[in-house]
Scaffold this motif. Structure first.
Motif, PDB file in Angstrom:
ATOM      1  N   ASP A 168       0.808  -1.224   0.000  1.00 41.03           N
ATOM      2  CA  ASP A 168       0.000   0.000   0.000  1.00 41.03           C
ATOM      3  C   ASP A 168       0.837   1.268   0.000  1.00 41.03           C
ATOM      4  O   ASP A 168       1.677   1.477   0.862  1.00 41.03           O
ATOM      5  N   ASN A 169       0.575   2.109  -1.005  1.00 44.81           N
ATOM      6  CA  ASN A 169       1.248   3.391  -1.207  1.00 44.81           C
ATOM      7  C   ASN A 169       2.740   3.265  -1.467  1.00 44.81           C
ATOM      8  O   ASN A 169       3.472   4.242  -1.397  1.00 44.81           O
ATOM      9  N   THR A 170       3.186   2.036  -1.765  1.00 47.14           N
ATOM     10  CA  THR A 170       4.575   1.790  -2.145  1.00 47.14           C
ATOM     11  C   THR A 170       4.631   1.270  -3.577  1.00 47.14           C
ATOM     12  O   THR A 170       5.251   1.865  -4.429  1.00 47.14           O
ATOM     13  N   ILE A 171       3.931   0.152  -3.836  1.00 44.57           N
ATOM     14  CA  ILE A 171       3.864  -0.365  -5.211  1.00 44.57           C
ATOM     15  C   ILE A 171       2.449  -0.303  -5.784  1.00 44.57           C
ATOM     16  O   ILE A 171       2.277  -0.420  -6.992  1.00 44.57           O
ATOM     17  N   CYS A 172       1.462  -0.165  -4.916  1.00 43.59           N
ATOM     18  CA  CYS A 172       0.057  -0.027  -5.339  1.00 43.59           C
ATOM     19  C   CYS A 172      -0.563   1.123  -4.556  1.00 43.59           C
ATOM     20  O   CYS A 172      -0.179   1.376  -3.416  1.00 43.59           O
ATOM     21  N   ASN A 173      -1.533   1.785  -5.165  1.00 39.08           N
ATOM     22  CA  ASN A 173      -2.273   2.791  -4.417  1.00 39.08           C
ATOM     23  C   ASN A 173      -3.002   2.110  -3.274  1.00 39.08           C
ATOM     24  O   ASN A 173      -3.362   0.931  -3.363  1.00 39.08           O
ATOM     25  N   ASP A 174      -3.219   2.848  -2.212  1.00 37.25           N
ATOM     26  CA  ASP A 174      -3.829   2.327  -0.992  1.00 37.25           C
ATOM     27  C   ASP A 174      -5.121   1.568  -1.272  1.00 37.25           C
ATOM     28  O   ASP A 174      -6.047   2.103  -1.877  1.00 37.25           O
ATOM     29  N   GLY A 175      -5.148   0.309  -0.853  1.00 38.85           N
ATOM     30  CA  GLY A 175      -6.367  -0.477  -0.896  1.00 38.85           C
ATOM     31  C   GLY A 175      -6.778  -1.041  -2.238  1.00 38.85           C
ATOM     32  O   GLY A 175      -7.854  -1.593  -2.356  1.00 38.85           O
ATOM     33  N   ASN A 176      -5.940  -0.909  -3.291  1.00 39.16           N
ATOM     34  CA  ASN A 176      -6.320  -1.534  -4.562  1.00 39.16           C
ATOM     35  C   ASN A 176      -5.182  -2.380  -5.113  1.00 39.16           C
ATOM     36  O   ASN A 176      -4.105  -2.429  -4.540  1.00 39.16           O
ATOM     37  N   ASP A 177      -5.437  -3.040  -6.213  1.00 38.83           N
ATOM     38  CA  ASP A 177      -4.463  -3.975  -6.791  1.00 38.83           C
ATOM     39  C   ASP A 177      -3.706  -3.399  -7.982  1.00 38.83           C
ATOM     40  O   ASP A 177      -2.956  -4.111  -8.633  1.00 38.83           O
ATOM     41  N   HIS A 207      21.704 -12.843   4.641  1.00 49.33           N
ATOM     42  CA  HIS A 207      21.784 -12.359   6.014  1.00 49.33           C
ATOM     43  C   HIS A 207      20.898 -11.130   6.134  1.00 49.33           C
ATOM     44  O   HIS A 207      20.740 -10.375   5.172  1.00 49.33           O
ATOM     45  N   ILE A 208      20.349 -10.897   7.304  1.00 50.84           N
ATOM     46  CA  ILE A 208      19.423  -9.785   7.500  1.00 50.84           C
ATOM     47  C   ILE A 208      20.059  -8.439   7.138  1.00 50.84           C
ATOM     48  O   ILE A 208      19.377  -7.537   6.660  1.00 50.84           O
ATOM     49  N   THR A 209      21.367  -8.302   7.291  1.00 53.42           N
ATOM     50  CA  THR A 209      22.039  -7.036   6.955  1.00 53.42           C
ATOM     51  C   THR A 209      22.144  -6.822   5.443  1.00 53.42           C
ATOM     52  O   THR A 209      22.459  -5.721   5.003  1.00 53.42           O
ATOM     53  N   GLU A 210      21.869  -7.869   4.664  1.00 53.01           N
ATOM     54  CA  GLU A 210      21.878  -7.784   3.196  1.00 53.01           C
ATOM     55  C   GLU A 210      20.463  -7.704   2.630  1.00 53.01           C
ATOM     56  O   GLU A 210      20.255  -7.816   1.436  1.00 53.01           O
ATOM     57  N   PHE A 211      19.507  -7.501   3.506  1.00 50.83           N
ATOM     58  CA  PHE A 211      18.084  -7.499   3.179  1.00 50.83           C
ATOM     59  C   PHE A 211      17.522  -6.099   3.392  1.00 50.83           C
ATOM     60  O   PHE A 211      17.791  -5.465   4.420  1.00 50.83           O
ATOM     61  N   ALA A 212      16.765  -5.594   2.434  1.00 53.19           N
ATOM     62  CA  ALA A 212      16.157  -4.269   2.558  1.00 53.19           C
ATOM     63  C   ALA A 212      14.645  -4.384   2.654  1.00 53.19           C
ATOM     64  O   ALA A 212      14.038  -5.244   2.024  1.00 53.19           O
ATOM     65  N   MET A 213      14.063  -3.490   3.434  1.00 53.29           N
ATOM     66  CA  MET A 213      12.618  -3.334   3.485  1.00 53.29           C
ATOM     67  C   MET A 213      12.317  -1.984   2.869  1.00 53.29           C
ATOM     68  O   MET A 213      12.793  -0.955   3.344  1.00 53.29           O
ATOM     69  N   ILE A 214      11.536  -2.000   1.781  1.00 48.87           N
ATOM     70  CA  ILE A 214      11.186  -0.782   1.060  1.00 48.87           C
ATOM     71  C   ILE A 214       9.716  -0.474   1.327  1.00 48.87           C
ATOM     72  O   ILE A 214       8.849  -1.295   1.045  1.00 48.87           O
ATOM     73  N   GLY A 215       9.463   0.703   1.868  1.00 50.44           N
ATOM     74  CA  GLY A 215       8.089   1.064   2.164  1.00 50.44           C
ATOM     75  C   GLY A 215       7.909   2.548   2.365  1.00 50.44           C
ATOM     76  O   GLY A 215       8.877   3.315   2.396  1.00 50.44           O
ATOM     77  N   ASP A 216       6.658   2.946   2.517  1.00 52.95           N
ATOM     78  CA  ASP A 216       6.316   4.368   2.641  1.00 52.95           C
ATOM     79  C   ASP A 216       6.116   4.826   4.075  1.00 52.95           C
ATOM     80  O   ASP A 216       6.004   6.019   4.318  1.00 52.95           O
TER      81      ASP A 216
END
Length: 173
Positions: free
Chosen positions: A34-43, A107-116
């Protein structure tokens, strides 16, 4: 107390290149919905996302979805995009980010979380040692408007502090 300060910031997911990921030390990344790759609440995903996913995967960076959303929506979006997923993540708790890193074999240090959201996506990344990448929200929230308006106001001073130091993109520390 864990900080909601992102490590990096981009205007959009599709502005992040494989070279950017390499400079960050990231070998796998999770995308919020939501609001990162799709508009809030839709597909409906953002224009250019499928090509971006293909390019990033071709460069050897693994991608998946980690969302707080429940039900069939995360599954359907992930399937359409050809990505693995974890739903009902309960971010800012970070157990699903740790599970995502294991699923991707990094490893967790090589992992990213991308979000708004600083107090969900980024705080979860910071709690477990992942790389927190904040993208500007696609649009205003259409569901739970009052709840999210309060959160966005709370994010404003954190983003202002970030802007004083870094701005957008990958930077040298």
């Amino acid at each position: 107390m864990v900080s909601p300060m992102p490590k990096y910031r981009f205007k959009s997911v599709i502005d992040i290149t494989a070279d950017d990921f390499r400079k960050m030390g990231v070998k796998a990344a999770a995308l919020d919905i939501d609001n990162t790759i799709c508009n809030d609440g839709n597909d409906n995903c953002i224009e250019g996302l499928t090509q971006w996913i293909a390019d990033i995967k071709a460069a050897g960076i693994k991608l998946m979805i980690i969302s707080n959303a429940i039900g069939s929506r995360p599954k359907n979006i992930a399937k359409r995009l050809g990505l693995r997923y974890l739903s009902f993540a309960k971010k800012p708790w970070c157990f699903k980010l740790k599970k995502g890193a294991r699923m991707m074999g990094v490893h967790i240090t090589e992992f990213a979380m991308i979000g708004d959201q600083l107090f969900a996506d980024i705080k979860a990344a910071n709690k477990c040692g992942a790389v927190g990448i904040r993208v500007d929200p696609l649009m205003g929230e259409t569901r739970f408007k009052h709840y999210y308006a309060k959160r966005r106001r709370k994010e404003a001073p954190v983003l202002a502090q970030f802007e004083k130091k870094h701005g957008y993109g990958v930077y040298d520390e």
